[in-house]
Structure formats: C-alpha cells, structure tokens
Design an enzyme around this catalytic site. Structure first.
Site, mmCIF file in Angstrom:
data_model
loop_
_atom_site.group_PDB
_atom_site.id
_atom_site.type_symbol
_atom_site.label_atom_id
_atom_site.label_comp_id
_atom_site.label_asym_id
_atom_site.label_seq_id
_atom_site.Cartn_x
_atom_site.Cartn_y
_atom_site.Cartn_z
ATOM 1 N N SER A 98 0.814 -1.211 0.000
ATOM 2 C CA SER A 98 0.000 0.000 0.000
ATOM 3 C C SER A 98 0.850 1.265 0.000
ATOM 4 O O SER A 98 1.986 1.278 0.487
ATOM 5 C CB SER A 98 -0.916 0.010 1.226
ATOM 6 O OG SER A 98 -0.157 -0.115 2.413
ATOM 7 N N GLN A 100 1.737 4.262 1.798
ATOM 8 C CA GLN A 100 1.647 4.348 3.253
ATOM 9 C C GLN A 100 2.681 5.289 3.835
ATOM 10 O O GLN A 100 3.635 5.714 3.168
ATOM 11 C CB GLN A 100 1.841 2.952 3.861
ATOM 12 C CG GLN A 100 3.199 2.324 3.542
ATOM 13 C CD GLN A 100 3.319 0.917 4.086
ATOM 14 O OE1 GLN A 100 3.965 0.688 5.101
ATOM 15 N NE2 GLN A 100 2.677 -0.043 3.402
ATOM 16 N N HIS A 102 4.261 6.173 8.179
ATOM 17 C CA HIS A 102 4.202 5.800 9.591
ATOM 18 C C HIS A 102 4.263 7.057 10.449
ATOM 19 O O HIS A 102 5.067 7.961 10.192
ATOM 20 C CB HIS A 102 5.349 4.855 9.932
ATOM 21 C CG HIS A 102 5.452 3.690 9.006
ATOM 22 N ND1 HIS A 102 4.447 2.770 8.861
ATOM 23 C CD2 HIS A 102 6.436 3.315 8.149
ATOM 24 C CE1 HIS A 102 4.801 1.861 7.961
ATOM 25 N NE2 HIS A 102 6.003 2.180 7.518
ATOM 26 N N LYS A 125 7.370 4.255 13.945
ATOM 27 C CA LYS A 125 7.860 3.131 13.148
ATOM 28 C C LYS A 125 8.857 3.593 12.067
ATOM 29 O O LYS A 125 8.666 3.330 10.879
ATOM 30 C CB LYS A 125 6.679 2.397 12.512
ATOM 31 C CG LYS A 125 7.009 1.027 11.893
ATOM 32 C CD LYS A 125 5.710 0.343 11.448
ATOM 33 C CE LYS A 125 5.966 -0.979 10.750
ATOM 34 N NZ LYS A 125 6.269 -0.814 9.322
ATOM 35 N N GLU A 127 12.016 3.120 9.813
ATOM 36 C CA GLU A 127 12.498 1.825 9.333
ATOM 37 C C GLU A 127 13.630 1.980 8.324
ATOM 38 O O GLU A 127 13.739 3.000 7.632
ATOM 39 C CB GLU A 127 11.342 1.014 8.730
ATOM 40 C CG GLU A 127 10.604 1.693 7.607
ATOM 41 C CD GLU A 127 9.277 1.003 7.272
ATOM 42 O OE1 GLU A 127 8.729 0.281 8.125
ATOM 43 O OE2 GLU A 127 8.793 1.207 6.145
ATOM 44 N N HIS A 263 5.651 6.040 1.083
ATOM 45 C CA HIS A 263 6.426 5.016 0.386
ATOM 46 C C HIS A 263 5.547 3.820 0.066
ATOM 47 O O HIS A 263 4.456 3.649 0.612
ATOM 48 C CB HIS A 263 7.641 4.574 1.214
ATOM 49 C CG HIS A 263 7.297 3.984 2.545
ATOM 50 N ND1 HIS A 263 6.970 4.746 3.644
ATOM 51 C CD2 HIS A 263 7.207 2.689 2.976
ATOM 52 C CE1 HIS A 263 6.727 3.966 4.683
ATOM 53 N NE2 HIS A 263 6.842 2.698 4.303
ATOM 54 N N ARG A 282 -2.624 4.065 5.615
ATOM 55 C CA ARG A 282 -2.668 3.698 4.196
ATOM 56 C C ARG A 282 -3.643 4.580 3.415
ATOM 57 O O ARG A 282 -4.606 5.084 3.978
ATOM 58 C CB ARG A 282 -3.107 2.233 4.030
ATOM 59 C CG ARG A 282 -2.238 1.222 4.744
ATOM 60 C CD ARG A 282 -2.807 -0.184 4.599
ATOM 61 N NE ARG A 282 -1.951 -1.186 5.227
ATOM 62 C CZ ARG A 282 -2.043 -1.555 6.491
ATOM 63 N NH1 ARG A 282 -2.966 -1.004 7.271
ATOM 64 N NH2 ARG A 282 -1.226 -2.466 6.987
ATOM 65 N N LYS A 288 -7.270 -2.945 2.234
ATOM 66 C CA LYS A 288 -7.480 -2.589 3.633
ATOM 67 C C LYS A 288 -8.037 -1.168 3.749
ATOM 68 O O LYS A 288 -8.121 -0.421 2.773
ATOM 69 C CB LYS A 288 -6.164 -2.723 4.413
ATOM 70 C CG LYS A 288 -5.613 -4.141 4.467
ATOM 71 C CD LYS A 288 -4.319 -4.195 5.261
ATOM 72 C CE LYS A 288 -3.762 -5.612 5.327
ATOM 73 N NZ LYS A 288 -2.494 -5.679 6.088
#
Length: 407
Positions: A98, A100, A102, A125, A127, A263, A282, A288
């Site tokens: 997706s 998205q 964070h 989050k 990453e 991203h 998302r 979803k």
C-alpha cells in the site's frame, strides 16, 4: 539462543518456494512450504502480532527478557525498558504494498488512544530497508517538483483528477514553502477524488499508452505504471507513480524512512529493521482501510531526489560493516566471511553492549562457544555482551545480518 519466528502470509507476498521468506522459514520451522501460499514477511522480535519464541523451550522471547533482564544492555533498559526496541524482518514482495506512511511518536500515541481498532500500538515506526538477492523496487518520498509538474502537463488524465486549480497552484509556486503547500493540495485533491473518476481516468490513460512513442512511454514510466495498474485496477494509488520517487536498490544497498515519509515497496526481497511497531496509515494500493484524511494531513511534503533517503554502511573490519540510522531504536551490522579467510582462524563477531538478533542468510558455520552448527535461515538471540565466534564450513561465504538497539 535459537529462535523460531513468525511468518506473515499477506496477499502481496511471493508464493511458495519462490519466496525468500518461505525459504528462511525452513531454517527455524518444521512446517512444510505450501506452494500457492504467499509468504510475505518473517518477523524476528517481540511484537505481539508475531512474537518470536525460544526454539528449545517454546518460551516467548519477551517472557524470557522479563525474567532475565540482564539479557538487555544497561543503556537499552534505561531508554526502552525491558523489551527489545526494534523489530527485524525479511520481506518477499511479489506486488506493490500500500501507499503508506508511519506516524511519529506523538501522533502514534494519539492514533492509538483514539482508534485502537486501526492503530495497534502507541509507538513510532521509522524503518531501514536493505535489498537482498538482486534489485529491490520501491516508491519513496515526493519527487522533485519539476518532475511532478512535467507529469501533470504530459498526462491530461492525471491533471483532470487532480483538478485545474491545484495544478495551477503548483505551477505558479515559487518558494519552497509555497511548493510544499501546493504539492499538499495536489496530492490531497487526487486522493479525495471519487473512485468513479479515478477509475475512468486510469482506464483512459491505459488505453492511450499503446499509441505513445517508445520515447514518450519511457519518459512517462509507462511500464511501471502498467505493472501497478494491472495488479490494482481502478485504484487511486496507481497515480502515485507520478508523485513519488521510483528507486531500485541493488543488493546490499539501504535506505532509511523516517516518520511521515510516503512510500510503497513494489517488488523484490529485502531486510527491514524498524522500531517495534506495526502502525501503518494507508491510502492506496490496498484492499485494507484507507485513512486518506489522516495520511494527507501527516505526510512530509518535502520534494526532492530519492538519494536523501539512502544510507551508507561503515567498515568495522575487513569482514564486518555497520549502519546506524538517526534513531536510537535500532542499528544493523552485516558480516561476510569468505570460507578461505577463516579456514585456519575463527572469527569473533564484535561484542555488542545491547541485545541483538542475528539472521543467517547464506553459508554454514560452527559456533566455537557451543559447537553447534549454524546455517541458512537460523535466527539467533545474543544477550548484551555475549561473544559469538564462528568457524566457516564448506565452500560458501557466510553472510549474517544483525539488529540491535542504537544506544
């Protein structure tokens, strides 16, 4: 201690034995690979949605940490308490994830407090992703504004769903702050356009692509657009190709994604290390829930080339490198030991002051301390200050990745 780790079978994962995740799972599980199942992620850590357990006792790793607090480093406990602050993953991506981003820590706490059904924990989050086994494709961050203007001018169908006023505002914007505000208006307008209008515009553009010259198709990245549109027909996220940077990481290359950076991973195998969270907002390329208002309000609209997200690895010695992103939650190390380099002399991994998790990605070795064999797919937990010395066996290089707190 050897760990047994959770496999996540999300729809976008590679199927059966073609998946790196499925292959790795055989190193710490007796469950057979189901050829048609999607093997998307291997989770290594203590997150409740996929907690690792100690293989010898079946005890959850978190329980072990709570009853053996000396397993964690002093600084690690001072900053993060009695849990691992990171989650280590392997991913095998067959089709796009997706669109998205964070949330930062404060926003994550707010989302968890108000909507715990959607946002499962109060943590941020950030990453880091590292390509493995060939190129890894992704969309990451907003493109330079000049690129976005070009696409809006060249693709009438895209300009139509963004809207005339938003497009004109981006064209006329002069300052950096003006461009960011105009880009926010354009992206928000796109994401809030009706599903019917989006689907109609996508269909029109897809039907027009065959009539374009080869040069024009290349300039408009039509191959990438078509691949995503084929997997997600009528989805607004297909247009994100023209707003976000397209990046291809070669094996071993890494990038860091901080809070609010838009991203989407597209294809390939990778390793991810992140703060211990599963919070995802998302807005496209997913069946979803799409939290469009939250995503559009939180995004970092700074535009520019993708190189600003790339990370560099630092050399520790001739066999070991480390990479430390600008967060305390995690850092990574990687070890590549040629068989010929250690025939006569074992290699001692650098001792970490914090607990760590190791994933063996290639080769075979023996632990000098325990005399146990180490091989592909095994996941090991090392407590703070623990030494691991390895003797490589066989003709393959030994390749190991290690995650640990960055404090």
């Amino acid at each position: 201690m050897e760990l047994r780790c959770a496999v996540q079978k999300y729809a976008w994962g590679k199927a059966g034995k073609s998946s790196l995740v499925a292959q790795l799972s055989q190193g710490n599980s007796t469950a057979p690979i189901v050829e048609n199942d999607p093997y998307a992620e291997l989770w290594m850590g203590t997150h409740p949605s996929g907690p690792s357990v100690i293989k010898s006792s079946n005890e959850p790793l978190l329980n072990h940490l709570l009853s053996n607090v000396d397993s964690l480093g002093d600084e690690e406990k001072k900053v993060f308490g009695t849990d691992l602050p990171f989650l280590f993953k392997a991913l095998s991506v067959a089709k796009a994830l997706s669109i998205q981003a964070h949330p930062n820590k404060k926003h994550a706490e707010e989302l968890f407090a108000t909507r715990p059904d959607l946002y499962k924990d109060p943590n941020h989050k950030p990453e880091m992703v590292t390509a493995w086994l060939g190129p890894f494709e992704a969309l990451c961050g907003f493109r330079p504004v000049a690129d976005i203007k070009f696409f809006l001018q060249e693709i009438d169908e895209l300009a139509a769903v963004v809207g005339k006023s938003a497009c004109e505002a981006l064209v006329k914007a002069e300052s950096d702050s003006g461009e960011m505000q105009a880009l926010r208006e354009c992206f928000s307008a796109l994401m809030n356009t009706s599903e019917e209008s989006i689907a109609s515009a996508l269909k029109q553009f897809e039907q027009r692509i065959p009539s374009l010259s080869a040069e024009k198709k290349d300039a408009l990245q039509c191959d990438l657009f078509t691949r995503i549109a084929t997997d997600f027909p009528g989805d607004v996220g297909c247009w994100s190709v023209y707003f976000m940077n397209y990046v291809v990481l070669q094996e071993g290359e890494s990038m860091f994604l901080g809070p609010n950076v838009p991203h989407a991973y597209i294809f390939g195998d990778c390793l991810e290390c992140m703060a211990c969270s599963d919070n995802v907002v998302r807005a496209g390329l997913t069946p979803k829930f799409k939290d469009i208002d939250t995503l559009c309000s939180m995004l970092d609209y700074q535009a520019g080339p993708v190189d600003r997200f790339r990370m560099q690895w630092s050399t520790v010695d001739e066999f070991c490198q480390t990479c430390s992103p600008p967060v305390p939650d995690f850092a990574m190390a990687r070890l590549q030991l040629p068989a010929s380099a250690t025939v006569d002399k074992p290699y001692g991994l650098p001792v970490r002051s914090n607990a760590s998790i190791l994933l063996i990605l290639q080769g075979h070795a023996t632990s000098v301390e325990t005399k146990e064999d180490l091989s592909f797919g095994q996941v090991l937990f090392l407590k703070a200050g623990q030494q691991l010395t390895v003797q490589v066996k066989g003709q393959q290089d030994l390749i190991v990745y290690q995650a640990f707190a960055n404090v």
